[in-house]
Scaffold this motif. Structure first.
Motif, PDB file in Angstrom:
ATOM      1  N   GLU A 172       0.834  -1.207   0.000  1.00 13.80           N
ATOM      2  CA  GLU A 172       0.000   0.000   0.000  1.00 13.80           C
ATOM      3  C   GLU A 172       0.867   1.254   0.000  1.00 13.80           C
ATOM      4  OE1 GLU A 172      -3.996   0.243   1.900  1.00 13.80           O
ATOM      5  OE2 GLU A 172      -3.083  -1.250   3.230  1.00 13.80           O
ATOM      6  N   LEU A 173       0.248   2.353  -0.450  1.00 15.82           N
ATOM      7  CA  LEU A 173       0.922   3.656  -0.401  1.00 15.82           C
ATOM      8  C   LEU A 173       0.495   4.378   0.868  1.00 15.82           C
ATOM      9  CD1 LEU A 173       0.443   4.835  -4.108  1.00 15.82           C
ATOM     10  CD2 LEU A 173       2.554   3.998  -3.057  1.00 15.82           C
ATOM     11  N   VAL A 174       1.465   4.929   1.595  1.00 15.64           N
ATOM     12  CA  VAL A 174       1.114   5.692   2.802  1.00 15.64           C
ATOM     13  C   VAL A 174       1.727   7.078   2.733  1.00 15.64           C
ATOM     14  CG1 VAL A 174       0.784   3.717   4.324  1.00 15.64           C
ATOM     15  CG2 VAL A 174       3.086   4.703   4.041  1.00 15.64           C
ATOM     16  N   ARG A 175       1.038   7.989   3.423  1.00 14.04           N
ATOM     17  CA  ARG A 175       1.507   9.366   3.488  1.00 14.04           C
ATOM     18  C   ARG A 175       2.245   9.539   4.819  1.00 14.04           C
ATOM     19  NH1 ARG A 175      -0.361  13.972   0.966  1.00 14.04           N
ATOM     20  NH2 ARG A 175      -2.055  12.763   0.060  1.00 14.04           N
ATOM     21  N   VAL A 176       3.462  10.116   4.767  1.00 10.76           N
ATOM     22  CA  VAL A 176       4.286  10.245   5.966  1.00 10.76           C
ATOM     23  C   VAL A 176       4.723  11.700   6.120  1.00 10.76           C
ATOM     24  CG1 VAL A 176       6.405   9.453   7.109  1.00 10.76           C
ATOM     25  CG2 VAL A 176       5.151   7.891   5.622  1.00 10.76           C
ATOM     26  N   ASP A 177       4.694  12.183   7.360  1.00 10.64           N
ATOM     27  CA  ASP A 177       5.211  13.525   7.662  1.00 10.64           C
ATOM     28  C   ASP A 177       6.720  13.399   7.901  1.00 10.64           C
ATOM     29  OD1 ASP A 177       6.036  15.924   8.902  1.00 10.64           O
ATOM     30  OD2 ASP A 177       3.965  16.313   9.541  1.00 10.64           O
ATOM     31  N   THR A 178       7.515  14.002   7.015  1.00  6.50           N
ATOM     32  CA  THR A 178       8.968  13.804   7.091  1.00  6.50           C
ATOM     33  C   THR A 178       9.587  14.555   8.267  1.00  6.50           C
ATOM     34  OG1 THR A 178       9.397  15.685   5.633  1.00  6.50           O
ATOM     35  CG2 THR A 178       9.141  13.529   4.592  1.00  6.50           C
ATOM     36  N   ARG A 179       8.839  15.544   8.814  1.00  4.32           N
ATOM     37  CA  ARG A 179       9.399  16.312   9.930  1.00  4.32           C
ATOM     38  C   ARG A 179       9.368  15.504  11.219  1.00  4.32           C
ATOM     39  NH1 ARG A 179       5.349  21.046   8.486  1.00  4.32           N
ATOM     40  NH2 ARG A 179       4.144  19.135   8.243  1.00  4.32           N
ATOM     41  N   THR A 180       8.342  14.634  11.331  1.00 10.45           N
ATOM     42  CA  THR A 180       8.221  13.841  12.553  1.00 10.45           C
ATOM     43  C   THR A 180       8.506  12.374  12.296  1.00 10.45           C
ATOM     44  OG1 THR A 180       5.886  13.492  12.076  1.00 10.45           O
ATOM     45  CG2 THR A 180       6.447  15.381  13.472  1.00 10.45           C
TER      46      THR A 180
END
Lengths: 190, 342
Positions: A172-180
């Motif tokens: 699956e594709l997931v969205r990740v916050d690169t700052r945290t």
């Protein structure tokens, strides 16, 4: 070369200090009674990331650092350099490992990153705040489990490992916050 | 006072900084300005009740302070030529005193170039007054009374403390002021985790230690008056008759913020002229402009300035402290220009 006097100091200003480009984080004006005025400045060394504190007499000046943030598309790596391109001019820049190190876990080909150029050479690379990456390895999904607690580790296509909810599956594709480094949600297939 | 009353300013300013758009918006909330206006009414009533005359004096002058650490702004006036904008109403007020007008006070808008920050603005409101026949100790009591009167209903304030400059220096640093050579000051700063410029005149070392090590420790329990400044920092104060190594100068600190500067005033015209000349010599040596000396003030001193004490209170800072604000921008309609040291 352009210089900035302490009167022009403000956060974000880029200056040369002891041969390294620095950015002002904070500037405090100190003037005791009727005496000498000072600027107490907190700066980030843009090469090392280290934060340092310096005090200048009011009116002193420092040379400007030729540092600009530019949006660039990440193209590919040849193992030694990471190659970026300005989308408007197609001009290409090669960044060394040291300057991309922090962005590496999130760096996906074709994503648009912020490349900080110093004297027209890449100094550091910041990934987009949110990236969409594919899960290449995780435990099988547990259907119906939408609880927020717990979760499980998932390895992404860039090699980064993030915690995802139990119902998320490999591939699956997931969205990740690169700052945290935190999972934000599932992303639709492109 | 609640946070809500003061909240808007920094959030608004941060937004503007990010967007890069010059803001037309005030930096203080309406509630903060209403409190400020009320504190100004109290101030007027305070001096009315105490029999001091409210005056206004010119903002433009042909002369300017010689103090090397005060930068005057300059402008051209049609038909009159170059004029300096006041950095304090001190000299014209002393001419009123010499003319026999008695105790007087004013809230003056003053301008000082190059000063901007959390508690500095290139233009600010200075509350200045003079008391005929008083010395600095008597005036300290009145400043204390004014501050208590302004804080009343806004915040609690502890008992007054008076401490000599040298004692305050030693208490905060562990080093006797007489032993504070540049290298000793450097180690004081290193111990405090503070940085410093490598090359500085001796006096600047004392200023830096005072500003970043000593001052922040003062006035956390109540108004702290630092008294008996060393003669080298006498500014416009008279030296003590009993010990000319010290001056009749005091400063008030609250929450580590300098709030007032007062003198048992120098009245001797010859000594005043000499101090102007010494200042100007220091300016010339440092490559700074030499300032035109205020001959009208010197003539007034010659004619006879009665013995008096005078003080200047940073009104914006007192309001800031009374309301529990953290910057003068929060208590002035439009604070320091964005980008100036912020």
């Amino acid at each position: 070369m352009a210089t900035y006097s302490t009167n022009e100091f403000r956060s974000g200003l880029k200056l040369m200090l002891d041969g390294d480009p620095c950015a002002i984080i904070e500037n405090e004006f100190v003037k005791p009674g009727k005496g000498q005025a000072f600027s107490r400045v907190k700066l980030r060394n843009l090469k090392t990331g280290r934060v340092l504190e310096k005090t200048f007499k009011s009116g002193e000046s420092l040379p400007a650092a030729d540092v600009v943030d530019t949006e660039m598309q990440y193209l590919y790596t040849d193992g030694e350099f990471w190659h970026f391109m300005k989308p408007d001019s197609f001009e290409q820049f090669a960044a060394e490992r040291a300057s991309v190190e922090e962005a590496l876990p999130w760096l996906k080909e074709n994503d648009v990153c912020t490349v900080t150029l110093w004297n027209n050479a890449p100094l550091s690379v910041s990934p987009p705040n949110h990236v969409i990456l594919q899960i290449v390895e995780t435990d099988p999904g547990v259907r119906g489990d939408t609880s927020g607690g717990g979760g499980k580790p998932a390895k992404l296509e860039t090699g980064a490992v993030v915690r995802v909810p139990l119902f998320v599956d490999q591939g699956e594709l997931v969205r990740v916050d690169t700052r945290t480094g935190e999972y934000v949600g599932r992303a639709a297939k492109e | 006072m609640s946070i809500r009353v003061l909240a808007s300013t920094w959030a608004a300013r941060r937004r503007n900084k990010v967007s890069g758009v010059a803001s037309w918006r005030p930096t203080a909330t309406r509630a903060a300005l209403a409190h400020r206006a009320e504190l100004l009414r109290r101030t007027r009533a305070f001096f009315d009740a105490r029999g001091a005359l409210e005056v206004e004096t010119p903002a433009l002058a042909a002369a300017a302070p010689t103090d090397p650490h005060i930068a005057s702004l300059y402008t051209e006036v049609a038909g009159a030529g170059g004029r300096w904008l006041q950095t304090s109403p001190e000299f014209p007020m002393k001419r009123l005193l010499a003319a026999g007008y008695g105790d007087c006070w004013q809230l003056a808008r003053v301008l000082r170039d190059g000063e901007a920050g959390r508690v500095h603005c290139p233009e600010f409101s200075l509350l200045e007054w003079y008391r005929i026949g008083w010395d600095d100790a008597q005036l300290i009591d009145e400043v204390d009374a004014l501050v208590r009167m302004l804080f009343d209903g806004h915040r609690a304030i502890g008992p007054i403390e008076c401490i000599r400059y040298a004692a305050a220096f030693e208490r905060a640093t562990g080093v006797a002021f007489t032993a504070a050579t540049p290298s000793t000051c450097a180690s004081i700063l290193i111990d405090a985790g503070a940085s410093f410029p490598e090359q500085m005149p001796d006096a600047a070392w004392h200023d830096l230690v005072m500003g970043v090590v000593v001052a922040p420790t003062l006035g956390h329990n109540g108004p702290c008056f630092v008294t008996d400044y060393p003669a080298a920092q006498a500014a416009l104060a008279r030296l003590r008759d009993e010990d000319p190594a010290f001056a009749g100068r005091f400063e008030l600190f609250i929450d580590g913020v300098e709030v007032a500067n007062g003198y048992h005033e120098l009245t001797d015209a010859a000594e005043q002229r000499q101090r102007f000349d010494t200042d100007n010599a220091a300016r010339a040596a440092a490559g700074m402009p030499v300032m035109p000396v205020d001959e009208a003030l010197l003539a007034a001193l010659d004619a006879g300035l009665p013995g008096c004490a005078g003080v200047a209170v940073g009104f914006d800072r007192v309001v800031m402290l009374a309301l529990g604000a953290t910057s003068i921008a929060q208590v002035t309609a439009f604070g320091p220009p964005v980008g100036a040291n912020l």
